[in-house]
Write a protein that holds these residues in place. Sequence first.
Motif, PDB file in Angstrom:
ATOM      1  N   GLY A 177       0.794  -1.219   0.000  1.00  0.00           N
ATOM      2  CA  GLY A 177       0.000   0.000   0.000  1.00  0.00           C
ATOM      3  C   GLY A 177       0.824   1.265   0.000  1.00  0.00           C
ATOM      4  O   GLY A 177       0.318   2.340   0.354  1.00  0.00           O
TER       5      GLY A 177
ATOM      6  N   CYS B 124       4.374   5.198   3.098  1.00  0.00           N
ATOM      7  CA  CYS B 124       2.948   5.037   3.397  1.00  0.00           C
ATOM      8  C   CYS B 124       2.711   5.393   4.856  1.00  0.00           C
ATOM      9  O   CYS B 124       3.659   5.481   5.651  1.00  0.00           O
ATOM     10  N   THR B 125       1.472   5.585   5.204  1.00  0.00           N
ATOM     11  CA  THR B 125       1.122   5.867   6.600  1.00  0.00           C
ATOM     12  C   THR B 125       1.182   4.598   7.433  1.00  0.00           C
ATOM     13  O   THR B 125       1.807   4.558   8.496  1.00  0.00           O
TER      14      THR B 125
ATOM     15  N   VAL C 185       0.248  -2.256   4.551  1.00  0.00           N
ATOM     16  CA  VAL C 185      -0.704  -3.370   4.550  1.00  0.00           C
ATOM     17  C   VAL C 185       0.099  -4.656   4.746  1.00  0.00           C
ATOM     18  O   VAL C 185       1.008  -4.938   3.956  1.00  0.00           O
TER      19      VAL C 185
ATOM     20  N   THR D 111      -3.811   1.632  -5.025  1.00  0.00           N
ATOM     21  CA  THR D 111      -4.499   2.814  -4.491  1.00  0.00           C
ATOM     22  C   THR D 111      -5.914   2.467  -4.043  1.00  0.00           C
ATOM     23  O   THR D 111      -6.395   2.959  -3.004  1.00  0.00           O
TER      24      THR D 111
ATOM     25  N   ALA E 258      -5.527  -0.760  -1.024  1.00  0.00           N
ATOM     26  CA  ALA E 258      -4.848  -0.543   0.257  1.00  0.00           C
ATOM     27  C   ALA E 258      -5.764  -0.014   1.361  1.00  0.00           C
ATOM     28  O   ALA E 258      -5.664  -0.468   2.517  1.00  0.00           O
ATOM     29  N   PRO E 259      -6.671   0.909   1.092  1.00  0.00           N
ATOM     30  CA  PRO E 259      -7.498   1.422   2.191  1.00  0.00           C
ATOM     31  C   PRO E 259      -8.452   0.395   2.782  1.00  0.00           C
ATOM     32  O   PRO E 259      -8.940   0.577   3.913  1.00  0.00           O
ATOM     33  N   VAL E 260      -8.753  -0.682   2.065  1.00  0.00           N
ATOM     34  CA  VAL E 260      -9.750  -1.642   2.558  1.00  0.00           C
ATOM     35  C   VAL E 260      -9.162  -3.025   2.826  1.00  0.00           C
ATOM     36  O   VAL E 260      -9.802  -3.841   3.500  1.00  0.00           O
TER      37      VAL E 260
ATOM     38  N   ARG F 246      -7.268  -6.103   4.373  1.00  0.00           N
ATOM     39  CA  ARG F 246      -6.723  -6.511   5.668  1.00  0.00           C
ATOM     40  C   ARG F 246      -5.402  -7.257   5.492  1.00  0.00           C
ATOM     41  O   ARG F 246      -4.589  -7.332   6.411  1.00  0.00           O
TER      42      ARG F 246
ATOM     43  N   GLN G  63     -17.247  -4.707   1.908  1.00  0.00           N
ATOM     44  CA  GLN G  63     -16.611  -3.728   1.023  1.00  0.00           C
ATOM     45  C   GLN G  63     -16.128  -4.349  -0.290  1.00  0.00           C
ATOM     46  O   GLN G  63     -15.659  -3.632  -1.169  1.00  0.00           O
TER      47      GLN G  63
ATOM     48  N   THR H 159     -15.511  -2.383  -3.918  1.00  0.00           N
ATOM     49  CA  THR H 159     -14.099  -2.259  -4.310  1.00  0.00           C
ATOM     50  C   THR H 159     -13.875  -2.863  -5.687  1.00  0.00           C
ATOM     51  O   THR H 159     -13.148  -2.288  -6.522  1.00  0.00           O
TER      52      THR H 159
END
Length: 714
Positions: A473, A536-537, A540, A597, A600-602, A604, A690, A694
Amino acid sequence: MQPDYPKTRDILLIGGGHAHALVLRKWGMKPMAGVRLRVITPSPIAPYTGMLPGAIAGHYTIDEIMIDLVRLCRFAGAEVILDKAVGLDPVAKTVTLASERQVAFDIASIDIGITSDLPQTAGFTDHGVSAKPLGGYAAKWEAFLQTAPQAPNLVIIGGGVGGVELALAQAYRMQQTGRRPTITVVDRNAQPLGNMGLKARAGMVDAMRRYGVGLHLNASPARIGADAVELSDGTRLPSDFTLSVAGSRPQDWLQDTGLDLEDGFIKVGPTLESSARDIFAVGDCAHLSHAPRPKAGVFAVREAPYLYDNLRARASGAPLRRYQPQRDYLKLASLGDKRALAEKFGLRSGGEWLWWLKDNIDERFMAKFRDYPAMPTPKLPEPHAKGLAAAMGAKPLCGGCGSKLGAGALGRALARLPQTDAERTPGDDAAVLRGPDGAQVLSTDHLRGFVSDPWRMGQLAAIHALGDVWAMGATAQLALAQIILPRLSEALAERMLGEILDGAQSVFGPAGAPLAGGHTTTGAEMVVGFAVTGTCTAPVPKRGAQVGDRLILTKPLGSGIILAAEMQNIRLRTGLLGPVWAGCIDSMARPMAADATLLAPVARAMSDVTGFGLAGHLSEMLGDGLTATLEMDALPVLNGAEKLAAQGVRSTLAPSNRAALRPEWDGPLADLLVDPQTCGGLLAAVPPTQAEATLAQLQAAHVPARIIGAVVAI
């Protein structure tokens, strides 16, 4: 075994015409030490002109008339560059490709054929079909047959031998499908078949009468619409399929080369060399200034051995041979059904036996490109150590991820490493450095050359190296190169390194990761790798999937099998390997920044599917007490991969990868689950609430993603 001599001269074949195909075959039988042979072709296959009318009539399949240029180049030891030439600078000795890439050469030959399109005729681009290039016409004809009305109207523009042959072939095929076509041949002259003698012309016209093919003379097309052709004399001909076979027109880009031309065709002399030293031309795109001849495939075939000798002579400094074409040649024209007409020196004959003769000649030509002599395997020296035969293997070592160390041996070796300050979750491919503003991921990867084109190798190696960054991610930040070049002259080494870096930068640049330097060395073969970093913040993880998560895969499987087939020059039992390989390369060449992009936000858990195959990477994503149910019907698979697997084709690493194949995943597609992927897709575990949204976002971004299963408890 022949020593691996350094390459010192670049010979570039521009186009995949008949003469070049024969040169490549002869080169494979007797290569020249020190030469790097390269081929630029927009298509992985090339049609054989002589069998086209038979294919249109349905006597041959389209595959049966195609030369597989990818397999041919593998046999010849030639690099294949799948792109279209659109420019040439004879002074700088560079070719410009449609992709805007520049390819340099020392010696070049041009065999790009001609076109029969009508760009000056209104509506042709949108509604007309050109008989040349042949491959596009054959495909459009087959598609038309699927939707043609019961009583279709067809117009053929051009009343030469080629136009009449194709009119008869189309009439025969239509009748065989139970349709009642109205076919009209349009010619601007007062009589058709101007290049044929009186007797042969009468025979062809008689065949047209038998099939009800009409003639409209002294007219040319003024406008081509979706359902009709308007002629210069005011006639309007209804048309559901409009084909142009009107003469022979050179490709437009030759006008800007600075070469001497005759009506747009490249002027060559007896040695087949153009007005520019070291640049040759053959086939229909060339004009024999010392002995002008009509455009016919027979001359390209006869030119091939002279071109082969002269390319080698120019590379070594030897004198060139002179080619003198025959005054006349045997013309064999198809008559729709399995009959043919022959003409030579004004004499004409016809009948079924001539179809047999024509078919026999064509079959002998195509047989040259179906099966190639196998290169003898060097015998092991005696005595040799125990286990040497098993270590050598029965087939060539794969490139790409297929050449990696197996998971078992790799895991045991890595277990010896001491712990470091860098965070490394077991199984993750990238290290993580935490900072006050987020995290930095670091990874490195390199690949043995599995495509011969250095630019393409640089592109794919860059995508592959970034896979670990995208899988966590992260946004790409910086890259360093690690490149091994084979032994080359200084000029070729500079050229090859530049091509690799240009290919890599075509990926790193848009990804926002400048190529900041690296290291090069010389070795036994081309190896391209990169160390990459990203930010990245929160990375993942690879492991973290939970019960109920849906598994999303963003690229199809099968690249290892297809790359192994190409390296072993395997012939598909049904179909052609060239388009299969080209489709595989296209899939691999798609970067995955957009995939990451959106996922990565969803996600696990996430991984890029590479050397250990889908089964191996999925196993790493599953924690204790978890497995996955896979929807085998939903697995995306590259075209041709299942056929090759059924023929027993396997990548080198596939047997080792089977250790990760869980019993619940075994079945007909097991070979694809353990197939090592290069530049493979991202595999993400996404919460079930999700997953569908997605997937829709991915598909809207033109990512060919699919939900392939779900995580379940054991």
